[in-house]
Write a protein that holds these residues in place. Structure first.
Motif, PDB file in Angstrom:
ATOM      1  N   ILE A  30       0.837  -1.196   0.000  1.00  0.00           N
ATOM      2  CA  ILE A  30       0.000   0.000   0.000  1.00  0.00           C
ATOM      3  C   ILE A  30       0.872   1.246   0.000  1.00  0.00           C
ATOM      4  CG2 ILE A  30      -1.725   1.322   1.277  1.00  0.00           C
ATOM      5  CD1 ILE A  30      -2.795  -1.149  -0.151  1.00  0.00           C
ATOM      6  N   MET A  31       1.953   1.215   0.774  1.00  0.00           N
ATOM      7  CA  MET A  31       2.894   2.342   0.751  1.00  0.00           C
ATOM      8  C   MET A  31       3.569   2.442  -0.618  1.00  0.00           C
ATOM      9  SD  MET A  31       4.113   4.913   2.308  1.00  0.00           S
ATOM     10  CE  MET A  31       3.614   4.609   4.016  1.00  0.00           C
ATOM     11  N   SER A  32       3.864   1.289  -1.241  1.00  0.00           N
ATOM     12  CA  SER A  32       4.436   1.309  -2.591  1.00  0.00           C
ATOM     13  C   SER A  32       3.469   1.966  -3.566  1.00  0.00           C
ATOM     14  CB  SER A  32       4.761  -0.107  -3.056  1.00  0.00           C
ATOM     15  OG  SER A  32       5.824  -0.657  -2.310  1.00  0.00           O
ATOM     16  N   ALA A  33       2.166   1.661  -3.411  1.00  0.00           N
ATOM     17  CA  ALA A  33       1.156   2.268  -4.280  1.00  0.00           C
ATOM     18  C   ALA A  33       1.093   3.773  -4.068  1.00  0.00           C
ATOM     19  CB  ALA A  33      -0.206   1.641  -4.022  1.00  0.00           C
ATOM     20  N   ALA A  34       1.144   4.201  -2.794  1.00  0.00           N
ATOM     21  CA  ALA A  34       1.128   5.636  -2.490  1.00  0.00           C
ATOM     22  C   ALA A  34       2.354   6.326  -3.078  1.00  0.00           C
ATOM     23  CB  ALA A  34       1.068   5.852  -0.985  1.00  0.00           C
ATOM     24  N   ARG A  35       3.500   5.697  -2.911  1.00  0.00           N
ATOM     25  CA  ARG A  35       4.743   6.239  -3.473  1.00  0.00           C
ATOM     26  C   ARG A  35       4.661   6.283  -4.995  1.00  0.00           C
ATOM     27  NH1 ARG A  35       9.829   8.880  -3.240  1.00  0.00           N
ATOM     28  NH2 ARG A  35      11.271   7.807  -4.634  1.00  0.00           N
ATOM     29  N   ALA A  36       4.069   5.253  -5.612  1.00  0.00           N
ATOM     30  CA  ALA A  36       3.940   5.211  -7.069  1.00  0.00           C
ATOM     31  C   ALA A  36       3.038   6.340  -7.565  1.00  0.00           C
ATOM     32  CB  ALA A  36       3.379   3.861  -7.512  1.00  0.00           C
ATOM     33  N   ILE A  37       1.954   6.613  -6.845  1.00  0.00           N
ATOM     34  CA  ILE A  37       1.051   7.707  -7.221  1.00  0.00           C
ATOM     35  C   ILE A  37       1.784   9.041  -7.128  1.00  0.00           C
ATOM     36  CG2 ILE A  37      -1.001   8.988  -6.494  1.00  0.00           C
ATOM     37  CD1 ILE A  37      -2.181   6.235  -5.629  1.00  0.00           C
ATOM     38  N   GLU A  65      -4.674  21.842  -3.769  1.00  0.00           N
ATOM     39  CA  GLU A  65      -5.913  21.088  -4.017  1.00  0.00           C
ATOM     40  C   GLU A  65      -5.652  19.600  -4.274  1.00  0.00           C
ATOM     41  OE1 GLU A  65      -9.039  21.949  -3.760  1.00  0.00           O
ATOM     42  OE2 GLU A  65      -8.573  24.012  -3.180  1.00  0.00           O
ATOM     43  N   ALA A  66      -4.655  19.042  -3.591  1.00  0.00           N
ATOM     44  CA  ALA A  66      -4.346  17.618  -3.783  1.00  0.00           C
ATOM     45  C   ALA A  66      -5.531  16.734  -3.415  1.00  0.00           C
ATOM     46  CB  ALA A  66      -3.130  17.232  -2.949  1.00  0.00           C
ATOM     47  N   GLU A  67      -6.271  17.105  -2.349  1.00  0.00           N
ATOM     48  CA  GLU A  67      -7.418  16.284  -1.920  1.00  0.00           C
ATOM     49  C   GLU A  67      -8.553  16.285  -2.932  1.00  0.00           C
ATOM     50  OE1 GLU A  67      -4.975  16.777   1.603  1.00  0.00           O
ATOM     51  OE2 GLU A  67      -5.698  18.193   0.091  1.00  0.00           O
ATOM     52  N   PHE A  68      -8.562  17.257  -3.811  1.00  0.00           N
ATOM     53  CA  PHE A  68      -9.565  17.282  -4.882  1.00  0.00           C
ATOM     54  C   PHE A  68      -9.033  16.629  -6.155  1.00  0.00           C
ATOM     55  CE2 PHE A  68     -10.966  19.574  -8.748  1.00  0.00           C
ATOM     56  CZ  PHE A  68     -12.303  19.175  -8.772  1.00  0.00           C
ATOM     57  N   ILE A  69      -7.764  16.921  -6.507  1.00  0.00           N
ATOM     58  CA  ILE A  69      -7.216  16.481  -7.791  1.00  0.00           C
ATOM     59  C   ILE A  69      -6.933  14.986  -7.821  1.00  0.00           C
ATOM     60  CG2 ILE A  69      -5.239  16.715  -9.349  1.00  0.00           C
ATOM     61  CD1 ILE A  69      -5.094  19.665  -8.502  1.00  0.00           C
ATOM     62  N   LEU A  70      -6.315  14.442  -6.764  1.00  0.00           N
ATOM     63  CA  LEU A  70      -5.957  13.019  -6.787  1.00  0.00           C
ATOM     64  C   LEU A  70      -7.172  12.106  -6.868  1.00  0.00           C
ATOM     65  CD1 LEU A  70      -2.882  12.735  -4.369  1.00  0.00           C
ATOM     66  CD2 LEU A  70      -2.925  13.007  -6.843  1.00  0.00           C
ATOM     67  N   ASP A 109     -11.276   5.827  -3.714  1.00  0.00           N
ATOM     68  CA  ASP A 109     -10.941   4.558  -3.074  1.00  0.00           C
ATOM     69  C   ASP A 109      -9.614   3.991  -3.564  1.00  0.00           C
ATOM     70  OD1 ASP A 109     -11.989   4.145  -5.596  1.00  0.00           O
ATOM     71  OD2 ASP A 109     -12.955   2.252  -5.085  1.00  0.00           O
ATOM     72  N   ASN A 110      -9.020   4.588  -4.617  1.00  0.00           N
ATOM     73  CA  ASN A 110      -7.727   4.141  -5.122  1.00  0.00           C
ATOM     74  C   ASN A 110      -6.568   4.979  -4.594  1.00  0.00           C
ATOM     75  OD1 ASN A 110      -8.415   1.895  -6.691  1.00  0.00           O
ATOM     76  ND2 ASN A 110      -9.044   3.181  -8.412  1.00  0.00           N
ATOM     77  N   VAL A 111      -6.864   5.967  -3.765  1.00  0.00           N
ATOM     78  CA  VAL A 111      -5.820   6.866  -3.256  1.00  0.00           C
ATOM     79  C   VAL A 111      -5.605   6.605  -1.769  1.00  0.00           C
ATOM     80  CG1 VAL A 111      -5.050   9.246  -2.999  1.00  0.00           C
ATOM     81  CG2 VAL A 111      -6.528   8.624  -4.921  1.00  0.00           C
ATOM     82  N   PRO A 112      -4.496   5.950  -1.382  1.00  0.00           N
ATOM     83  CA  PRO A 112      -4.202   5.775   0.046  1.00  0.00           C
ATOM     84  C   PRO A 112      -4.042   7.129   0.730  1.00  0.00           C
ATOM     85  CG  PRO A 112      -2.769   4.406  -1.330  1.00  0.00           C
ATOM     86  CD  PRO A 112      -3.471   5.355  -2.256  1.00  0.00           C
TER      87      PRO A 112
END
Length: 522
Positions: free
Chosen positions: A263-270, A330-335, A342-345
């Motif tokens: 999950i951290m890898s996914a967050a880092r990848a994003i 506006e990261a909380e809106f854009i991501l 549900d795809n953004v850790p």
């Protein structure tokens, strides 16, 4: 006549900037489709496994830089016989490099995958992704001498069209992925295989184009020990800086994966995807500038080179900041808009912000590195800056392993060390080319700080007012904030971040480009 061709830089920059905006939109949408098709865990798996291959790629960057420097030198002197020899020697070196990378990946890289990487039991899929990633990267390495020739000749239309092809082809891969059977192991293997196919097609086009249009790009075995030694020496010292950057980025990814999971890898990848996408704006701008810096040095136009260093440093930052500020606020809106919420850790938001700040700090790296590379006297520069950057990984390991610090700590460390590295680069540019630090600070750093402070303050105040006093939907409110950020940053960069001459030249270049006067053969 000055070697610095401002009109050509402007035309190529506008072309590459427009191209990058298209690539950025397509790339971000593609990532959303891929994450939806694979899920967070498998997306993290793909990123973690592919990073193992990229970890052994630190040899590529310095040799690519060497190609462009030597090509630019011979083109400026119109020494086409020497250019033919340099190309053949470069291609020979890259064949050796490709074999070395494949060997290293299949031994040390495969060992790490099997014994240390967290793949959550998906070893069958991880093995296939790993092998396809090796082939993809080998294909990329082999096309570098050809790509370097296209860039050195400033044929930016070709460079832009190839990038657009890769972007839309990857989007097509994502579409195929959606229609594939709903088996995540099969989907991730298919994704890696199709990405490899895109690399194959792109590499073949580079080879065919250069072979058809440039006679010097026809390989002939050249035995020139002195030239081999010179290029390897130049590349070897560059390798320290390149390896520092690669080891830092890929090493931190593997470090976070090993201690915090997929999950951290996914967050880092994003976060990494966002950073790589916006820094491409900087890369494309400097792709147009780099040959001009090399050529101005070769032509002994040192004053023009100093001016170009200061200008490109500012403009590199401004082009990045106009996109970075809306993302920071506006990261909380854009991501979630990009990937679905549900795809953004949760951890992805802070990682993304920190990596954007890191990208802004590093936006000055290329303008400060290219002039030193142009001199050829790079040993002390690369040793000092490279060793400084290499400290990021052990410091991060100590912080996580022994001090139990949270994951974002590695980025705080990276930002702090990157600031120190920029100061060292400024000093070496002075020692190597004579550009005094005080002049650079006055003409580049102070305008950058002014633009950052004023744009950020106005945007934050406007955002606070809208969120506290205006009754409207979250979407409308965020879109207004984004528009304000872009407008304020653009106006501030133009009015405060540029001097009068730069503003006039900029307007004239844009008018010339739009009217066709700025267009030259690309």
């Amino acid at each position: 006549m000055t070697a610095v061709d401002q009109k050509r830089i402007a035309a190529n920059t506008i072309l590459l900037y427009v191209r990058m905006l298209v690539v950025m939109v397509v790339g971000l949408y593609t990532s959303r489709v891929v994450i939806n098709a694979l899920g967070k865990e498998y997306y993290g798996l793909f990123d973690a496994v592919s990073q193992i291959v990229l970890l052994v790629s630190f040899l590529t960057g310095p040799l690519s830089t060497a190609c462009q420097r030597y090509y630019s030198y011979d083109l400026e002197h119109q020494d086409y016989d020497r250019l033919k020899r340099i190309f053949s020697i470069s291609l020979t070196i890259f064949v050796i490099l490709t074999l070395a990378i494949v060997l290293l990946a299949e031994t040390a890289g495969y060992w790490y995958l099997m014994h240390n990487a967290d793949v959550n039991g998906h070893y069958h899929a991880a093995k296939w992704v790993f092998q396809f990633s090796i082939i993809s990267f080998a294909l990329y390495v082999m096309r570098v001498p050809y790509q370097g020739m296209i860039i050195a000749r400033e044929k930016m239309k070709v460079f832009a069209y190839l990038s657009l092809f890769e972007a839309f082809a990857t989007l097509g891969v994502a579409a195929v992925l959606i229609m594939a059977p709903d088996d995540k192991d099969s989907r991730i293997i298919l994704y890696a295989g199709l990405r490899m196919t895109i690399q194959l097609i792109t590499s073949l086009f580079h080879w065919l184009y250069c072979r058809l249009f440039y006679k010097e790009c026809r390989f002939k075995l050249v035995v020139d020990k002195e030239q081999f030694k010179e290029m390897f020496s130049y590349s070897g010292w560059n390798m320290i800086g390149s390896s520092a950057d690669v080891f830092k980025n890929m090493g931190l990814t593997l470090l976070l994966n090993a201690h915090f999971g997929l999950i951290m890898s996914a967050a880092r990848a994003i976060a990494n995807k966002v950073q790589m996408t916006i820094t491409q704006l900087n890369f494309n701008f400097f792709t147009a500038v780099r040959p001009q810096i090399y050529k101005s040095y070769v032509a002994n136009e040192i004053d023009d080179m100093h001016k170009l260093i200061c200008q490109s440093s500012k403009f590199s930052f401004y082009l990045l900041f106009v996109v970075a500020l809306p993302l920071l606020l506006e990261a909380e809106f854009i991501l979630p808009l990009w990937l679905r919420e549900d795809n953004v850790p949760d951890i992805a938001y802070i990682l993304t912000r920190l990596m954007i700040i890191e990208a802004l700090v590093n936006s000055l790296t290329s303008p400060l590195t290219a002039p030193v590379q142009a001199t050829g006297n790079i040993r002390n520069f690369q040793l000092t800056v490279g060793i400084t950057m290499l400290t990021i990984l052990p410091l991060s390991y100590l912080a996580i392993k022994f001090l139990n610090m949270p994951a974002p700590t590695v980025l705080y460390i990276s930002i702090a060390v990157s600031l120190l590295a920029q100061a060292l680069r400024v000093w070496f540019v002075y020692k190597q080319t004579g550009l005094r630090p005080g002049i650079f600070v006055k003409t580049s750093v102070l305008p950058i700080l002014a633009v950052t402070a004023i744009s950020s303050a106005i945007s934050v105040v406007a955002r606070s007012y809208l969120y506290d006093h205006c009754m409207m939907s979250r979407t409308i409110r965020s879109l207004i904030v984004i528009a304000i950020c872009i407008a304020v940053t653009s106006i501030t960069s133009f009015l405060i971040g540029m001097n009068g001459s730069e503003r006039r030249n900029g307007l004239n270049m844009i008018k010339g480009f739009l009217s066709g006067q700025g267009k030259r053969e690309n």
